[in-house]
Design an enzyme around this catalytic site. Structure first.
Site, PDB file in Angstrom:
ATOM      1  N   GLU A  91       0.765   2.968   2.594  1.00 62.39           N
ATOM      2  CA  GLU A  91      -0.390   3.343   1.775  1.00 62.39           C
ATOM      3  C   GLU A  91       0.037   3.701   0.358  1.00 62.39           C
ATOM      4  O   GLU A  91      -0.577   3.257  -0.606  1.00 62.39           O
ATOM      5  CB  GLU A  91      -1.138   4.511   2.419  1.00 62.39           C
ATOM      6  CG  GLU A  91      -2.366   4.954   1.671  1.00 62.39           C
ATOM      7  CD  GLU A  91      -3.465   3.909   1.599  1.00 62.39           C
ATOM      8  OE1 GLU A  91      -4.332   4.033   0.715  1.00 62.39           O
ATOM      9  OE2 GLU A  91      -3.488   2.960   2.406  1.00 62.39           O
ATOM     10  N   TYR A  94       5.723   6.135  -4.099  1.00 62.53           N
ATOM     11  CA  TYR A  94       5.771   6.707  -5.443  1.00 62.53           C
ATOM     12  C   TYR A  94       7.076   7.457  -5.638  1.00 62.53           C
ATOM     13  O   TYR A  94       7.519   8.196  -4.758  1.00 62.53           O
ATOM     14  CB  TYR A  94       4.597   7.671  -5.668  1.00 62.53           C
ATOM     15  CG  TYR A  94       4.626   8.309  -7.031  1.00 62.53           C
ATOM     16  CD1 TYR A  94       4.224   7.606  -8.162  1.00 62.53           C
ATOM     17  CD2 TYR A  94       5.074   9.611  -7.197  1.00 62.53           C
ATOM     18  CE1 TYR A  94       4.266   8.185  -9.425  1.00 62.53           C
ATOM     19  CE2 TYR A  94       5.118  10.199  -8.456  1.00 62.53           C
ATOM     20  CZ  TYR A  94       4.709   9.479  -9.565  1.00 62.53           C
ATOM     21  OH  TYR A  94       4.759  10.047 -10.810  1.00 62.53           O
ATOM     22  N   GLY A 103      17.328   4.479  -7.124  1.00 61.96           N
ATOM     23  CA  GLY A 103      17.327   3.835  -5.812  1.00 61.96           C
ATOM     24  C   GLY A 103      16.427   4.504  -4.793  1.00 61.96           C
ATOM     25  O   GLY A 103      16.433   4.129  -3.620  1.00 61.96           O
ATOM     26  N   GLY A 105      13.062   4.492  -4.515  1.00 62.47           N
ATOM     27  CA  GLY A 105      12.017   3.601  -4.013  1.00 62.47           C
ATOM     28  C   GLY A 105      12.551   2.664  -2.948  1.00 62.47           C
ATOM     29  O   GLY A 105      11.946   2.490  -1.890  1.00 62.47           O
ATOM     30  N   ASN A 132       0.511  -4.493 -12.133  1.00 58.65           N
ATOM     31  CA  ASN A 132       1.680  -3.625 -12.000  1.00 58.65           C
ATOM     32  C   ASN A 132       2.965  -4.460 -11.896  1.00 58.65           C
ATOM     33  O   ASN A 132       3.602  -4.530 -10.849  1.00 58.65           O
ATOM     34  CB  ASN A 132       1.505  -2.710 -10.796  1.00 58.65           C
ATOM     35  CG  ASN A 132       2.529  -1.611 -10.744  1.00 58.65           C
ATOM     36  OD1 ASN A 132       3.512  -1.617 -11.470  1.00 58.65           O
ATOM     37  ND2 ASN A 132       2.297  -0.660  -9.855  1.00 58.65           N
ATOM     38  N   TYR A 139       9.211  -5.363  -5.628  1.00 62.40           N
ATOM     39  CA  TYR A 139       8.919  -5.863  -4.280  1.00 62.40           C
ATOM     40  C   TYR A 139       9.509  -7.254  -4.067  1.00 62.40           C
ATOM     41  O   TYR A 139      10.032  -7.554  -2.992  1.00 62.40           O
ATOM     42  CB  TYR A 139       7.418  -5.857  -4.015  1.00 62.40           C
ATOM     43  CG  TYR A 139       6.800  -4.480  -4.064  1.00 62.40           C
ATOM     44  CD1 TYR A 139       7.481  -3.367  -3.567  1.00 62.40           C
ATOM     45  CD2 TYR A 139       5.546  -4.280  -4.608  1.00 62.40           C
ATOM     46  CE1 TYR A 139       6.917  -2.110  -3.621  1.00 62.40           C
ATOM     47  CE2 TYR A 139       4.977  -3.024  -4.657  1.00 62.40           C
ATOM     48  CZ  TYR A 139       5.662  -1.939  -4.162  1.00 62.40           C
ATOM     49  OH  TYR A 139       5.099  -0.694  -4.210  1.00 62.40           O
TER      50      TYR A 139
END
Length: 174
Positions: A91, A94, A103, A105, A132, A139
């Site tokens: 969901e 951050y 690192g 994230g 974004n 990703y």
């Protein structure tokens, strides 16, 4: 989840009672980043009930650095009728602006991939805003692919209540 010490001494771990203010601060930070600063109506009490109540339905991994929550991954289970297995819906991911590039994230999302593999879940999914670019690039660097044929649909507010109140195709209780 077993806590993990990251290279700079930060700790990646499952959220625990008492983390709610730090988690809520990260949620607000995400809302600010996503240009929706007034959208957060969540509270410390609501987070406590959701994450640590009798039957939690959402879960959070946190990065704690020097006693502060500086990163979060809030997730819940999904189910695929096609695979017959659960998955994870991420969901919120951050990391505080001042802590990016360390690192965290990648460590957070990797911890969710580990949950999927350990539990035999078939997928890890999330959405990202189309503007974004930094997150999209991040990703892609992990190997994530866009589901270009799918669009998210949402019902809220008056439309949600209208459908709940009488939109069941004319069905009645009698």
């Amino acid at each position: 989840m077993t806590p993990k010490t990251l290279t700079d001494g930060a700790i990646l771990r499952a959220a625990r009672p008492g983390d709610e203010p730090g988690i809520l601060s990260c949620i607000q930070g995400l809302a600010d980043y996503e240009r929706e600063p007034d959208a957060v109506h969540n509270t410390v009490d609501a987070l406590s009930a959701t994450l640590f109540g009798d039957e939690p339905q959402a879960f959070t991994h946190v990065v704690e650095r020097e006693g502060l929550i500086v990163g979060i991954a809030i997730w819940f289970l999904t189910y695929s009728t096609w695979t017959g297995r659960h998955g994870i819906w991420l969901e919120d991911l951050y990391v505080d602006d001042a802590q990016r590039g360390r690192g965290y994230g990648k460590a957070l999302i990797s911890s969710l991939a580990q949950v999927c593999v350990e539990r035999g879940y078939s997928r890890l999914e999330w959405t990202v805003l189309d503007w974004n670019e930094p997150s999209i690039a991040f990703y892609r660097s992990l190997g994530a692919v866009p589901m270009s044929e799918w669009t998210t649909q949402r019902l809220t507010g008056d439309e949600l209540h209208a459908l709940a109140g009488g939109g069941a195709g004319g069905l009645t209780d009698g």
